[in-house]
Write an enzyme that holds these catalytic residues in place. Structure first.
Site, mmCIF file in Angstrom:
data_model
loop_
_atom_site.group_PDB
_atom_site.id
_atom_site.type_symbol
_atom_site.label_atom_id
_atom_site.label_comp_id
_atom_site.label_asym_id
_atom_site.label_seq_id
_atom_site.Cartn_x
_atom_site.Cartn_y
_atom_site.Cartn_z
ATOM 1 N N GLY A 49 0.303 4.891 24.161
ATOM 2 C CA GLY A 49 -0.653 5.009 23.076
ATOM 3 C C GLY A 49 -0.915 3.704 22.347
ATOM 4 N N PHE A 50 0.064 2.790 22.380
ATOM 5 C CA PHE A 50 -0.128 1.520 21.691
ATOM 6 C C PHE A 50 -0.759 0.473 22.599
ATOM 7 C CE2 PHE A 50 3.720 3.182 19.437
ATOM 8 C CZ PHE A 50 3.100 3.402 18.226
ATOM 9 N N GLY A 51 -0.882 0.813 23.894
ATOM 10 C CA GLY A 51 -1.421 -0.161 24.835
ATOM 11 C C GLY A 51 -0.544 -0.239 26.074
ATOM 12 N N ASP A 75 8.922 9.049 16.320
ATOM 13 C CA ASP A 75 8.459 9.514 17.629
ATOM 14 C C ASP A 75 9.618 9.589 18.617
ATOM 15 O OD1 ASP A 75 6.613 10.499 19.412
ATOM 16 O OD2 ASP A 75 5.830 8.541 20.002
ATOM 17 N N VAL A 112 2.024 -1.593 29.106
ATOM 18 C CA VAL A 112 3.336 -2.239 29.150
ATOM 19 C C VAL A 112 3.472 -2.948 30.495
ATOM 20 C CG1 VAL A 112 5.814 -1.890 28.958
ATOM 21 C CG2 VAL A 112 4.258 -0.340 27.791
#
Ligand SMILES: *[C@@H]1O[C@H](CO)[C@@H](O)[C@H](O)[C@H]1NC(C)=O
Ligand SMILES: *[C@@H]1O[C@H](CO)[C@@H](O)[C@H](O)[C@H]1NC(C)=O
Ligand SMILES: *[C@@H]1O[C@H](CO)[C@@H](O)[C@H](O)[C@H]1NC(C)=O
Ligand SMILES: *[C@@H]1O[C@H](CO)[C@@H](O)[C@H](O)[C@H]1NC(C)=O
Ligand SMILES: *[C@@H]1O[C@H](CO)[C@@H](O)[C@H](O)[C@H]1NC(C)=O
Ligand SMILES: *[C@@H]1O[C@H](CO)[C@@H](O)[C@H](O)[C@H]1NC(C)=O
Ligand SMILES: *[C@@H]1O[C@H](CO)[C@@H](O)[C@H](O)[C@H]1NC(C)=O
Length: 623
Positions: A317-319, A432, A321
């Protein structure tokens, strides 16, 4: 005669061969608390009046600790009378004091069984009891010293600087009535700052406080004149010094709580002292680069073959990896943050620097970062064995997780969260927690990833309302999912779900598809209630797991997922419950989500993902 032994405790020596030195002073940390002194010889008898007095004295302390940082009391009448005293370090909040004493009162009977006199020191408090009255009596015997594993180069100069500072603080603590037997201060040492703290137990006279501290100063410097930091634990006083500001609660809070207005109000100045980060590091390479965990974009391009698809490990969700190999051959995982728009470069850098100070064997280590132009990147240690969900929700791989491995994973996760909540100074709420955010090292030890992401994105932390709920359904505490209110207890909920998944081998969400019940949490509670908890035992554990132990873990899991956040235990209590078979557990109340409307949002994000250091985050507005 009373004979004292000092603590056997895991010493987590940190093996770290990266380019950073300065900021990693914290890395070579002390052995973990608790430290202890226990009397041996003839102890007290089980179920005796003495034990009952002791228990009632200890039980009374945690609630007092939420209003008072220093307290002495006694319980019972001679010859079974018991005297007790605790002290929290003066810089902690009442809440941390409460949590610390709560841990200490459980630890002290566990690690000093049967002792008629005992003292334990936790990270920020100490607790002592004895069958002999000791108030007001100086006692400097058997002081415990613990030191940072890293050495200074010029020991003589360092030792003199430290001694002088500590003596000055000792005088202030002892003889300045308004100082309340507590003093902190810092002093420049070469290009660094030494931060020091002294405190006496408060029952002493000024002269005795001074004596105690002078004794302590000599004890610690005799033994560890070469270490960059150390602490000394005595029955009557405490001292500590480090090359980082470990005590300044207020400063820390003002840095972390208000990233948007820390310009020109003094707090950014303090921040600079803490992290000493020169602006020019934003420009990539610089002569001092070796000193800082800043990694240039050019190095990251080289490490990932310019973010090539083949180096991509997954998408979160943050980008995305990526896996990277740095020029020194070290393998790393690199998160490329895609939507970090809420924070400017300076705020981002400050947050990351704070997060980089977190060091715990159950947290994935953040090694460095990069911010250049639009790019914001975080560089983590690389863990080849991937994440817990890939083992847990795959029937073949799950067979590798026998009971003892699962217990190890559960307790590691609990310690990692405890560290984030209470011991890290930043009081991070993860928000989370879930199986895919728990990575496993080569020995199947768990490491929590993505802690502090909420700080990076929202720029603040603490108990508060939030406008954007970040998390994963199925693991989200009801108060958080429904009202956007989060606290440490929301993490306890997420941990409870995870624990239940680990011991049963089943997913919380999506569970209804098989069993026609809303969720694992609800189903577990129902079976527990009907005394049929064993039906939940993962069949793969039949050989390796004792049924009573399984039920105890189930019980602890259910305590963590109770609907009312207030009823859920703190992580420090959870850690104690997990390691002690003798603590009495209260009955769990009904868990949240008994109607099951939140059940199956989890499946879509995890099932087929093979990401390493992966991220899964749903963004939803609270209702
Ligand atoms: C504590 O005392 C009980 C009996 O009173 C004994 O069974 C037990 O072994 C003792 N424990 C320790 C650690 O001495
Ligand atoms: C202490 O009391 C508990 C509960 O009443 C009991 O189960 C235990 O056997 C007792 N132990 C001794 C040594 O009397
Ligand atoms: C605590 O200690 C002081 C002496 O330092 C003593 O006067 C007081 O009675 C003690 N409090 C309790 C509750 O025993
Ligand atoms: C630090 O110095 C002490 C004393 O000289 C030595 O015993 C120890 O091995 C050194 N530790 C490190 C990490 O260099
Ligand atoms: C005494 O302590 C108070 C509070 O810590 C401080 O403000 C004051 O400057 C101190 N006085 C002296 C003489 O050090
Ligand atoms: C963990 O990874 C190592 C290295 O890749 C491998 O040898 C080991 O078998 C893995 N452990 C498990 C339990 O899969
Ligand atoms: C959060 O919001 C709720 C409802 O909007 C409100 O009742 C509560 O006081 C707020 N809590 C905090 C800590 O702001």
């Amino acid at each position: 005669m009373v004979n004292f032994s000092s603590v056997p405790k895991t010493i987590s020596l940190f093996l770290f061969c990266f380019l950073i030195t300065l900021l990693f002073d914290l890395a070579y940390a002390d052995p973990d608390p608790p430290y202890k002194l226990c009397s041996d010889g003839r102890g007290y008898v089980e179920n005796s009046t003495f034990q009952k007095n002791l228990q009632s004295l200890l039980n009374s302390l945690p609630s007092i600790a939420s209003v008072s940082k220093l307290y002495n009391t006694s319980a019972g009448i001679e010859p079974d009378r018991i005297y007790g005293l605790y002290m929290c370090l003066n810089y902690v909040t009442n809440e941390i004091c409460h949590n610390c004493i709560n841990t200490a009162h459980l630890d002290i009977v566990r690690i000093c069984p049967n002792s008629t006199e005992a003292v334990v020191w936790e990270e920020t408090c100490q607790l002592r009891y004895s069958n002999v009255k000791f108030y007001g009596e100086l006692n400097v015997a058997d002081n415990i010293v613990s030191a940072n594993k890293k050495n200074v180069s010029d020991t003589k100069k360092f030792e003199n600087t430290v001694r002088e500072k500590l003596r000055e603080l000792a005088k202030q603590a002892a003889y300045n009535a308004s100082a309340k037997m507590y003093a902190t201060g810092d002093v420049q040492y070469e290009d660094k700052v030494i931060y020091a703290l002294v405190q006496c137990t408060g029952d002493l006279s000024g002269d005795d406080c001074d004596k105690c501290l002078r004794h302590a100063i000599e004890d610690v410097l005799r033994k560890y004149y070469f270490s960059i930091g150390a602490r000394l634990m005595s029955r009557s006083c405490y001292l500590r010094y480090e090359l980082y500001g470990f005590y300044n609660g207020a400063t820390e809070a003002s840095i972390s709580r208000s990233p948007n207005n820390n310009k020109g109000d003094g707090s950014s100045e303090i921040l600079r002292q803490h992290v000493s980060f020169p602006d020019r590091s934003f420009q990539g390479r610089n002569p001092e680069a070796e000193e800082y965990p800043y990694i240039s974009l050019a190095s990251i391009h080289a490490a990932t073959n310019k973010f090539s698809d083949s180096s991509k490990l997954g998408e979160g969700g943050f980008g995305p990896v990526y896996k990277g190999v740095l020029s020194d051959g070290k393998e790393v995982a690199i998160k490329r943050l895609s939507s970090c728009s809420e924070q400017g470069s300076v705020e981002f850098t400050n947050e990351v620097r704070l997060l980089m100070k977190l060091q715990h064997k159950n947290l994935v280590q953040l090694l460095g970062f990069c911010v250049e132009g639009e790019e914001k990147l975080l560089v983590y240690e690389y863990l080849p064995n991937s994440s817990l969900n890939l083992f847990l929700f795959d029937s073949e791989k799950r067979a590798q997780l026998d009971w003892s491995r699962r217990v190890n994973i559960i307790s590691g996760i609990a310690r990692g969260i405890l560290y984030l909540h209470e011991d890290s100074r930043l009081q991070i709420i993860h928000r989370d927690l879930k199986a895919s955010n728990v990575l496993l090292d080569d020995d199947m030890n768990p490491k929590i990833s993505d802690f502090g992401m909420a700080r990076i994105f929202a720029g603040s932390e603490g108990q508060a309302n939030t406008t954007t709920v970040v998390g994963t359904y199925g693991y989200m505490a009801p108060e958080y999912a429904m009202e956007g209110v989060y606290s440490v207890k929301s993490d306890v909920y997420g941990f409870g779900v995870l624990l239940l998944e680990i011991i049963t081998g089943r997913r919380n969400a999506g569970f209804h598809q098989i069993k026609r019940v809303p969720s694992l949490v609800t189903y577990a509670w129902k079976l527990w209630h009907d005394r049929k908890g064993l039906e939940l035992l993962d069949p793969l554990l039949l050989d390796s797991c004792d049924s009573n132990e399984f039920l105890r873990y189930l019980h602890i899991g259910l305590l963590c997922v109770q609907e009312d956040a207030y009823d859920r235990p703190t992580m420090s209590s959870v850690v104690v419950m997990l390691k002690s078979e003798t603590v009495t557990l209260s009955q769990p109340e009904k868990p949240a989500f008994t109607t099951g409307i939140f059940a199956d949002h989890y499946t879509e994000t995890d099932a087929s993902s093979n990401s390493v250091n992966g991220l899964t985050v749903s963004n939803v507005m609270p209702r």
